[in-house]
Design a protein around this motif. Structure first.
Motif, PDB file in Angstrom:
ATOM      1  N   PRO A  62       0.869  -1.200  -0.210  1.00 51.77           N
ATOM      2  CA  PRO A  62       0.060  -0.006   0.051  1.00 51.77           C
ATOM      3  C   PRO A  62       0.871   1.273  -0.246  1.00 51.77           C
ATOM      4  CG  PRO A  62      -0.778  -1.840   1.680  1.00 51.77           C
ATOM      5  CD  PRO A  62       0.373  -2.108   1.217  1.00 51.77           C
ATOM      6  N   ALA A  63       2.065   1.286   0.449  1.00 45.87           N
ATOM      7  CA  ALA A  63       3.235   2.162   0.275  1.00 45.87           C
ATOM      8  C   ALA A  63       3.313   2.784  -1.165  1.00 45.87           C
ATOM      9  CB  ALA A  63       4.255   1.902   0.876  1.00 45.87           C
ATOM     10  N   PHE A  84       1.333  24.779  10.114  1.00 48.65           N
ATOM     11  CA  PHE A  84       2.649  24.150  10.510  1.00 48.65           C
ATOM     12  C   PHE A  84       2.062  22.550  10.899  1.00 48.65           C
ATOM     13  CE2 PHE A  84       4.803  22.549  14.396  1.00 48.65           C
ATOM     14  CZ  PHE A  84       6.071  22.562  13.755  1.00 48.65           C
ATOM     15  N   ALA A  85       0.503  22.447  11.768  1.00 44.08           N
ATOM     16  CA  ALA A  85      -0.045  21.307  12.069  1.00 44.08           C
ATOM     17  C   ALA A  85      -0.085  20.616  11.072  1.00 44.08           C
ATOM     18  CB  ALA A  85      -1.061  21.589  12.888  1.00 44.08           C
ATOM     19  N   GLY A  86      -0.556  21.034  10.094  1.00 47.10           N
ATOM     20  CA  GLY A  86      -0.724  20.115   8.945  1.00 47.10           C
ATOM     21  C   GLY A  86       0.312  19.661   8.115  1.00 47.10           C
ATOM     22  N   GLN A  87       1.368  20.306   8.243  1.00 44.91           N
ATOM     23  CA  GLN A  87       2.733  19.938   7.748  1.00 44.91           C
ATOM     24  C   GLN A  87       3.466  18.608   8.649  1.00 44.91           C
ATOM     25  OE1 GLN A  87       5.281  23.123   6.818  1.00 44.91           O
ATOM     26  NE2 GLN A  87       3.643  24.315   5.327  1.00 44.91           N
ATOM     27  N   LEU A  88       3.188  18.788   9.699  1.00 43.05           N
ATOM     28  CA  LEU A  88       3.638  18.013  10.856  1.00 43.05           C
ATOM     29  C   LEU A  88       3.034  16.705  10.359  1.00 43.05           C
ATOM     30  CD1 LEU A  88       5.623  17.393  13.018  1.00 43.05           C
ATOM     31  CD2 LEU A  88       3.830  18.348  14.606  1.00 43.05           C
ATOM     32  N   ALA A  89       1.543  16.555  10.482  1.00 44.95           N
ATOM     33  CA  ALA A  89       0.861  15.526  10.169  1.00 44.95           C
ATOM     34  C   ALA A  89       1.116  14.791   9.019  1.00 44.95           C
ATOM     35  CB  ALA A  89      -0.641  15.914  10.357  1.00 44.95           C
ATOM     36  N   GLU A  90       1.437  15.689   7.883  1.00 47.81           N
ATOM     37  CA  GLU A  90       1.819  15.170   6.703  1.00 47.81           C
ATOM     38  C   GLU A  90       2.986  14.312   6.760  1.00 47.81           C
ATOM     39  OE1 GLU A  90       0.487  14.377   2.871  1.00 47.81           O
ATOM     40  OE2 GLU A  90      -0.294  16.321   3.512  1.00 47.81           O
ATOM     41  N   ALA A  91       4.106  14.968   7.412  1.00 50.56           N
ATOM     42  CA  ALA A  91       5.387  14.154   7.582  1.00 50.56           C
ATOM     43  C   ALA A  91       5.313  13.001   8.310  1.00 50.56           C
ATOM     44  CB  ALA A  91       6.521  15.334   8.229  1.00 50.56           C
ATOM     45  N   ASN A  92       4.424  13.077   9.314  1.00 50.74           N
ATOM     46  CA  ASN A  92       4.381  11.740  10.151  1.00 50.74           C
ATOM     47  C   ASN A  92       3.729  10.606   9.367  1.00 50.74           C
ATOM     48  OD1 ASN A  92       5.369  12.943  12.217  1.00 50.74           O
ATOM     49  ND2 ASN A  92       3.222  13.709  13.351  1.00 50.74           N
ATOM     50  N   ILE A  93       2.649  11.023   8.480  1.00 56.01           N
ATOM     51  CA  ILE A  93       2.207   9.936   7.689  1.00 56.01           C
ATOM     52  C   ILE A  93       3.285   9.194   6.816  1.00 56.01           C
ATOM     53  CG2 ILE A  93       0.605   9.462   5.786  1.00 56.01           C
ATOM     54  CD1 ILE A  93      -1.275  11.672   6.842  1.00 56.01           C
ATOM     55  N   ARG A  94       4.177  10.246   6.111  1.00 57.76           N
ATOM     56  CA  ARG A  94       5.044   9.896   5.246  1.00 57.76           C
ATOM     57  C   ARG A  94       6.119   9.103   5.921  1.00 57.76           C
ATOM     58  NH1 ARG A  94       5.434  11.192   0.077  1.00 57.76           N
ATOM     59  NH2 ARG A  94       4.092  12.573  -0.617  1.00 57.76           N
ATOM     60  N   ASP A  95       6.491   9.527   7.228  1.00 57.94           N
ATOM     61  CA  ASP A  95       7.485   8.803   7.793  1.00 57.94           C
ATOM     62  C   ASP A  95       6.972   7.162   8.086  1.00 57.94           C
ATOM     63  OD1 ASP A  95       9.369  10.733   7.954  1.00 57.94           O
ATOM     64  OD2 ASP A  95       8.825  11.558   9.688  1.00 57.94           O
ATOM     65  N   GLY A  96       5.853   7.033   8.563  1.00 60.18           N
ATOM     66  CA  GLY A  96       5.257   6.018   8.938  1.00 60.18           C
ATOM     67  C   GLY A  96       5.126   4.901   7.791  1.00 60.18           C
ATOM     68  N   VAL A  97       4.651   5.569   6.668  1.00 61.18           N
ATOM     69  CA  VAL A  97       4.831   4.573   5.588  1.00 61.18           C
ATOM     70  C   VAL A  97       6.181   4.408   4.873  1.00 61.18           C
ATOM     71  CG1 VAL A  97       4.066   4.644   3.086  1.00 61.18           C
ATOM     72  CG2 VAL A  97       2.501   5.639   4.694  1.00 61.18           C
ATOM     73  N   TRP A  98       7.061   5.367   4.990  1.00 58.30           N
ATOM     74  CA  TRP A  98       8.501   5.175   4.592  1.00 58.30           C
ATOM     75  C   TRP A  98       9.042   3.978   5.438  1.00 58.30           C
ATOM     76  CZ3 TRP A  98      10.512   6.081   0.018  1.00 58.30           C
ATOM     77  CH2 TRP A  98      11.934   5.769   0.183  1.00 58.30           C
ATOM     78  N   SER A  99       8.658   3.925   6.684  1.00 64.22           N
ATOM     79  CA  SER A  99       9.539   2.752   7.649  1.00 64.22           C
ATOM     80  C   SER A  99       8.998   1.541   7.011  1.00 64.22           C
ATOM     81  CB  SER A  99       8.985   3.359   9.030  1.00 64.22           C
ATOM     82  OG  SER A  99       7.600   2.902   9.061  1.00 64.22           O
ATOM     83  N   LYS A 100       7.879   1.282   6.539  1.00 61.91           N
ATOM     84  CA  LYS A 100       7.662  -0.061   5.916  1.00 61.91           C
ATOM     85  C   LYS A 100       8.392  -0.362   4.716  1.00 61.91           C
ATOM     86  CE  LYS A 100       2.773   0.201   7.376  1.00 61.91           C
ATOM     87  NZ  LYS A 100       1.279   0.278   6.975  1.00 61.91           N
ATOM     88  N   VAL A 101       8.853   0.613   3.701  1.00 55.90           N
ATOM     89  CA  VAL A 101       9.753   0.509   2.822  1.00 55.90           C
ATOM     90  C   VAL A 101      11.233   0.072   3.278  1.00 55.90           C
ATOM     91  CG1 VAL A 101      10.991   1.519   0.968  1.00 55.90           C
ATOM     92  CG2 VAL A 101       8.405   2.300   1.374  1.00 55.90           C
ATOM     93  N   GLU A 102      11.406   0.701   4.428  1.00 58.85           N
ATOM     94  CA  GLU A 102      12.810   0.553   5.021  1.00 58.85           C
ATOM     95  C   GLU A 102      12.638  -1.263   5.735  1.00 58.85           C
ATOM     96  OE1 GLU A 102      14.540   4.603   6.722  1.00 58.85           O
ATOM     97  OE2 GLU A 102      13.168   3.654   7.761  1.00 58.85           O
ATOM     98  N   ASN A 103      11.687  -1.450   6.129  1.00 57.81           N
ATOM     99  CA  ASN A 103      11.532  -2.880   6.825  1.00 57.81           C
ATOM    100  C   ASN A 103      11.594  -3.975   5.718  1.00 57.81           C
ATOM    101  OD1 ASN A 103      11.064  -2.037   9.294  1.00 57.81           O
ATOM    102  ND2 ASN A 103       8.794  -1.892   9.254  1.00 57.81           N
ATOM    103  N   LEU A 104      10.958  -3.510   4.367  1.00 61.98           N
ATOM    104  CA  LEU A 104      11.110  -4.450   3.288  1.00 61.98           C
ATOM    105  C   LEU A 104      12.896  -4.344   2.854  1.00 61.98           C
ATOM    106  CD1 LEU A 104       9.903  -6.133   1.010  1.00 61.98           C
ATOM    107  CD2 LEU A 104       9.451  -3.972  -0.165  1.00 61.98           C
ATOM    108  N   THR A 105      13.598  -3.639   2.947  1.00 62.48           N
ATOM    109  CA  THR A 105      14.820  -3.507   2.760  1.00 62.48           C
ATOM    110  C   THR A 105      15.707  -4.488   3.589  1.00 62.48           C
ATOM    111  OG1 THR A 105      14.839  -1.159   1.857  1.00 62.48           O
ATOM    112  CG2 THR A 105      16.819  -2.107   2.509  1.00 62.48           C
ATOM    113  N   VAL A 106      15.350  -4.385   4.801  1.00 62.92           N
ATOM    114  CA  VAL A 106      15.871  -5.221   5.979  1.00 62.92           C
ATOM    115  C   VAL A 106      15.439  -6.807   5.667  1.00 62.92           C
ATOM    116  CG1 VAL A 106      16.190  -5.921   8.441  1.00 62.92           C
ATOM    117  CG2 VAL A 106      16.069  -3.340   7.656  1.00 62.92           C
TER     118      VAL A 106
END
Length: 218
Positions: A62-63, A84-106
């Motif tokens: 889904p990423a 600022f709150a919106g940009q922070l929430a956006e960054a948190n969403i992307r960070d959470g999704v990108w962590s799944k990509v990093e998990n796939l690499t490992v």
């Protein structure tokens, strides 16, 4: 394992029970038991690595939709993207999704080391390459320049790049332990860095999209 969530092979549970009986009775060194135990352990390691790879890949699929989507990922009623709150929430969403990509690499590295099926590893490696290639903008804090001048590389999971605010020097830190390197320290070895590719579809200009005719006459 044919797919994520598939029932375990029929041989797995009896094999584990047999190994437990051999060890409980102290028969590890009897006959060829030591060799058989090692072969069984290797088979189980491979099986677990393949199972983990398929699970992580299923979570990462889904990423593609999230990371390749342009514009805001916030739902209606959430913060405005321009705040600022919106940009922070956006960054948190992307960070959470990108962590799944990093998990796939490992998971891919672990599967290769465990001797997983080449076809399975190749399939999920293609998924990882597709995700990375289709991302319009890779996260800057997770990328470094290739030491040999071959473009960008992805940092290993958990490691991020940052700038020292006073002098602008680059340093790296572990996102879990929050331990940072010295400013100017070399990035991780090239063998630990992930590859970055591009989407293989043919590029086209705005004129081609509008009229299906090339502005340059080609």
């Amino acid at each position: 394992c044919a797919f994520d969530g598939a029932p375990p092979p029929a041989e797995e549970e009896p094999l584990i029970n047999a190994m437990m009986v051999v060890r409980a009775r102290g028969l590890e060194e009897t006959g060829k038991n030591a060799e058989l135990l090692e072969r069984a352990e290797q088979w189980l390691r491979t099986l677990r690595a393949e199972r983990n790879l398929m699970r992580v890949a299923a979570e990462a699929r889904p990423a593609i939709d999230v990371l390749t989507q342009k514009g805001s990922h916030l739902n209606a009623g959430d913060h405005f993207p321009s705040t600022f709150a919106g940009q922070l929430a956006e960054a948190n969403i992307r960070d959470g999704v990108w962590s799944k990509v990093e998990n796939l690499t490992v998971a891919l590295k672990q599967a290769r080391l465990a001797g997983a099926q080449e076809a399975l590893v190749r399939k999920e490696a293609n998924l990882l390459a597709e995700v990375v290639a289709r991302v319009p903008e890779l996260p800057a804090d997770r990328c470094v320049l290739d030491p040999d001048g071959e473009g960008l590389k992805l940092l290993p999971r958990g490691q991020q790049r940052a700038l020292q605010t006073t002098f602008g020097g680059v340093y790296y830190y572990d996102s879990e332990t929050r331990i940072a390197t010295d400013v100017g320290e070399e990035p991780p070895p090239k063998s630990e860095l992930g590859a970055v590719g591009t989407e293989g579809s043919r590029p086209c200009c705005a004129e081609w999209v509008r009229s299906r005719k090339c502005k340059g006459g080609r």
